[in-house]
Write a protein that holds these residues in place. Structure first.
Motif, PDB file in Angstrom:
ATOM      1  N   GLU A  22       0.830  -1.207   0.000  1.00 32.12           N
ATOM      2  CA  GLU A  22       0.000   0.000   0.000  1.00 32.12           C
ATOM      3  C   GLU A  22       0.868   1.261   0.000  1.00 32.12           C
ATOM      4  OE1 GLU A  22      -2.940   0.164   2.983  1.00 32.12           O
ATOM      5  OE2 GLU A  22      -3.852  -1.776   2.482  1.00 32.12           O
ATOM      6  N   ASP A  72       0.622   4.297  -2.599  1.00 33.92           N
ATOM      7  CA  ASP A  72       0.332   5.654  -2.136  1.00 33.92           C
ATOM      8  C   ASP A  72       1.391   6.651  -2.610  1.00 33.92           C
ATOM      9  OD1 ASP A  72      -1.963   4.817  -0.887  1.00 33.92           O
ATOM     10  OD2 ASP A  72      -1.042   4.621   1.091  1.00 33.92           O
ATOM     11  N   LYS A 132       0.806   7.246  -6.268  1.00 29.56           N
ATOM     12  CA  LYS A 132      -0.375   8.094  -6.477  1.00 29.56           C
ATOM     13  C   LYS A 132      -0.036   9.565  -6.252  1.00 29.56           C
ATOM     14  CE  LYS A 132      -4.314   5.024  -5.534  1.00 29.56           C
ATOM     15  NZ  LYS A 132      -5.506   4.818  -4.681  1.00 29.56           N
TER      16      LYS A 132
END
Length: 242
Positions: free
Chosen positions: A167, A171, A174
């Motif tokens: 994750e 992240d 992103k």
């Protein structure tokens, strides 16, 4: 000279040309100017030739080739895959598919850059050529490190396909793409008309629907926010399944 002239006459003909005019213009004056400059072009009697693009060979096992050049002390090792998947006309679904593959490919790039400290080059790439997706992963090594380079590529791909991404990796990616998306939109809004014309011509040539900078920014924002770890797993399996 004869070969060059024959090639020119075969492909550079009026029915294979498209002229774009973009901007605040007087239409009648522009039409007159175009007629003056291009009316001398004569369409040949024979039909326009079709390009022979060939067919992709389907192989069940990887193929390996080595090209040797004397006097070079660096080697480039590349794993690549190009395949046909019956791509349809431009659509939201297809653009999302390519976005997920590009996003996942860039996360592979980030891993490669972290494992080779100080190197900022692109190791992995995903593009679509003439409707055929192409995935690549490559590295440059010293002449005596061929085996190590092959092992490195194999390890990077196996880790990604087997274990996916965390994750935290997603992240970070992103946040980086959000920033780049906003910067790109700002640059396009203040760009010279020539750049916008280039984008318009590029979309027509590739068979895509042209979108304004605002539409592109909105679409990318949506794609970025919706991306999940399962999308990365699917993209990896689609791209590197063989």
């Amino acid at each position: 000279r004869e070969e060059l002239v024959a090639f020119y006459r075969k492909w550079y003909r009026p029915d294979l040309m498209t002229l774009y005019v973009v901007g605040d213009i007087d239409v009648q004056s522009m039409e007159a100017l175009i007629a003056e400059q291009f009316s001398g072009l004569i369409k040949p009697d024979e039909k326009a030739p079709k390009r022979a693009l060939g067919k992709l060979l389907k192989r069940k096992i990887p193929e390996m080739k080595v090209l040797t050049v004397e006097g070079v002390d660096r080697l480039q090792i590349e794993a690549s895959r190009m395949w046909a998947e019956g791509r349809s006309a431009d659509s939201e679904k297809l653009r999302l598919l390519d976005f997920q593959r590009e996003f996942t490919t860039e996360m592979i790039n980030q891993r490669c850059r972290r494992s080779i400290d100080g190197i900022r080059e692109d190791f992995a790439a995903y593009e679509v050529y003439l409707g055929y997706p192409l995935a690549q992963l490559k590295i440059s090594v010293d002449e005596g490190a061929l085996a190590n380079g092959v092992v490195w590529i194999d390890r990077i791909l196996r880790q990604a396909v087997t274990h996916g991404f965390s994750e935290e990796e997603i992240d970070v990616q992103k946040a980086d793409w959000r920033s780049n998306n906003d910067k790109h939109a700002d640059r396009v809004r203040s760009a010279e008309p020539q750049g916008l014309i280039g984008e318009l011509v590029g979309t027509v040539r590739s068979g895509k629907v042209y979108q304004s900078p605002e539409q592109v920014q909105e679409r990318f924002s949506r794609f970025i926010e919706s991306f999940e770890e399962r999308d990365a797993k699917k993209a990896l399996k689609d791209v590197w399944r063989r």
